[in-house]
Enzyme design. Sequence first.
Site, PDB file in Angstrom:
ATOM      1  N   PRO A  40      20.948  57.461 -27.081  1.00  0.00           N
ATOM      2  CA  PRO A  40      19.865  57.349 -25.486  1.00  0.00           C
ATOM      3  C   PRO A  40      18.645  57.927 -26.634  1.00  0.00           C
ATOM      4  CG  PRO A  40      21.895  58.241 -24.995  1.00  0.00           C
ATOM      5  CD  PRO A  40      22.480  57.655 -26.705  1.00  0.00           C
ATOM      6  N   GLU A  64      31.832  60.563 -28.440  1.00  0.00           N
ATOM      7  CA  GLU A  64      30.237  62.240 -29.040  1.00  0.00           C
ATOM      8  C   GLU A  64      28.548  60.918 -29.056  1.00  0.00           C
ATOM      9  OE1 GLU A  64      29.290  64.031 -25.660  1.00  0.00           O
ATOM     10  OE2 GLU A  64      32.150  62.889 -25.812  1.00  0.00           O
ATOM     11  N   ASP A 121       7.369  35.783 -17.748  1.00  0.00           N
ATOM     12  CA  ASP A 121       8.651  37.643 -17.771  1.00  0.00           C
ATOM     13  C   ASP A 121       7.286  38.604 -17.562  1.00  0.00           C
ATOM     14  OD1 ASP A 121      10.550  36.054 -18.780  1.00  0.00           O
ATOM     15  OD2 ASP A 121      10.191  37.055 -20.651  1.00  0.00           O
ATOM     16  N   ARG A 136      17.198  34.787 -25.822  1.00  0.00           N
ATOM     17  CA  ARG A 136      16.527  34.214 -25.087  1.00  0.00           C
ATOM     18  C   ARG A 136      15.168  34.127 -25.298  1.00  0.00           C
ATOM     19  NH1 ARG A 136      13.191  36.577 -21.621  1.00  0.00           N
ATOM     20  NH2 ARG A 136      13.294  35.579 -20.219  1.00  0.00           N
TER      21      ARG A 136
HETATM   22  N1  4HQ Z   1      25.043  55.273 -25.448  1.00  0.00           N
HETATM   23  N2  4HQ Z   1      20.839  53.303 -25.456  1.00  0.00           N
HETATM   24  C1  4HQ Z   1      26.767  56.850 -26.559  1.00  0.00           C
HETATM   25  C2  4HQ Z   1      24.207  55.166 -24.578  1.00  0.00           C
HETATM   26  C3  4HQ Z   1      23.064  54.268 -25.262  1.00  0.00           C
HETATM   27  C4  4HQ Z   1      21.755  54.089 -24.370  1.00  0.00           C
HETATM   28  C5  4HQ Z   1      25.375  54.492 -26.504  1.00  0.00           C
HETATM   29  C6  4HQ Z   1      26.363  56.036 -25.212  1.00  0.00           C
HETATM   30  C7  4HQ Z   1      25.882  55.142 -27.785  1.00  0.00           C
HETATM   31  C8  4HQ Z   1      27.652  56.728 -28.138  1.00  0.00           C
HETATM   32  N3  4HQ Z   1      22.921  53.657 -26.332  1.00  0.00           N
HETATM   33  N4  4HQ Z   1      26.584  56.082 -27.457  1.00  0.00           N
HETATM   34  N5  4HQ Z   1      21.112  54.446 -23.896  1.00  0.00           N
HETATM   35  O1  4HQ Z   1      23.882  55.483 -23.568  1.00  0.00           O
HETATM   36  O2  4HQ Z   1      21.682  53.453 -25.920  1.00  0.00           O
END
Ligand code: 4HQ
Length: 247
Positions: free
Chosen positions: A93, A122, A174, A159
């Site tokens: 994230p 985490e 798209d 794709r």
């Molecule tokens: N995660 N975009 C926590 C995500 C995420 C997102 C991936 C949760 C990594 C450890 N990954 N893990 N949003 O929420 O890419």
Amino acid sequence: MRIDVVTLFPEMVEHAARFGITGRARERGLWRLGLWNPRDFATDNHRTIDDRPYGGGPGMVMMAGPLGQALDAARDAQRADGCPAPRTIYLSPAGAPLTHRRVMELARAPDAGYVVLAGRYEGVDERLVATVDEEIAIGDFVVSGGELPALMLIDAIARLLPGALNDEKSALEDSFADGLLDCPHYTRPEVYEGIAVPDVLLSGHHEEIRRWRLAQSLRRTRERRPDLLAGRTLTKEEAALLGLNDN
Ligand code: 4HQ
């Protein structure tokens, strides 16, 4: 293209990568998938890959050791398979929000190699995160693991590989391909639950249909995603369709 995914759940990625356009592109040899489980690189009898965070707090953190070994193995496999400069991508994230523009850039080099790190818990020890080339977020929300984000990234790239879509023109239509949301689509029947298909689509006037679709895309984008219009200059035709004058 070769894509390797480092994941605690390789079966999840393997399974999902068999379906639809992505799966067909793989069958056509447009991309190859490699899978690496950091647990296979753990050194203790319990095959431990996570540990408690320094400083305390809830949850567990993926240890740099086994993950680093798995990433190294993935990159070695890429080089042995004709991808001399693999690019490592971590899904989190905290990454840069993924855009269709970035997807198109990543798909542009059909001979490229990507090593995608999908974390759990985490997250991943920061000393390993510091070694990746790029950190990408698929949205401002949290999922329980990086596998689905990795699959979304892979799907979006695969794709677009030349030969993946049966009609190469469809990628140009798209949403986002030209910085606008897609226009509405209709198919049979002509009337459904009392709602008719817009007349213009039945008219056979290709130029009118093109203008109607463009107008729909523009209005939708202004209504739902004004941020997309703000980062884009309108052509004269587009401005006219939105009812804007040209000064
Ligand atoms: N995660 N975009 C926590 C995500 C995420 C997102 C991936 C949760 C990594 C450890 N990954 N893990 N949003 O929420 O890419």
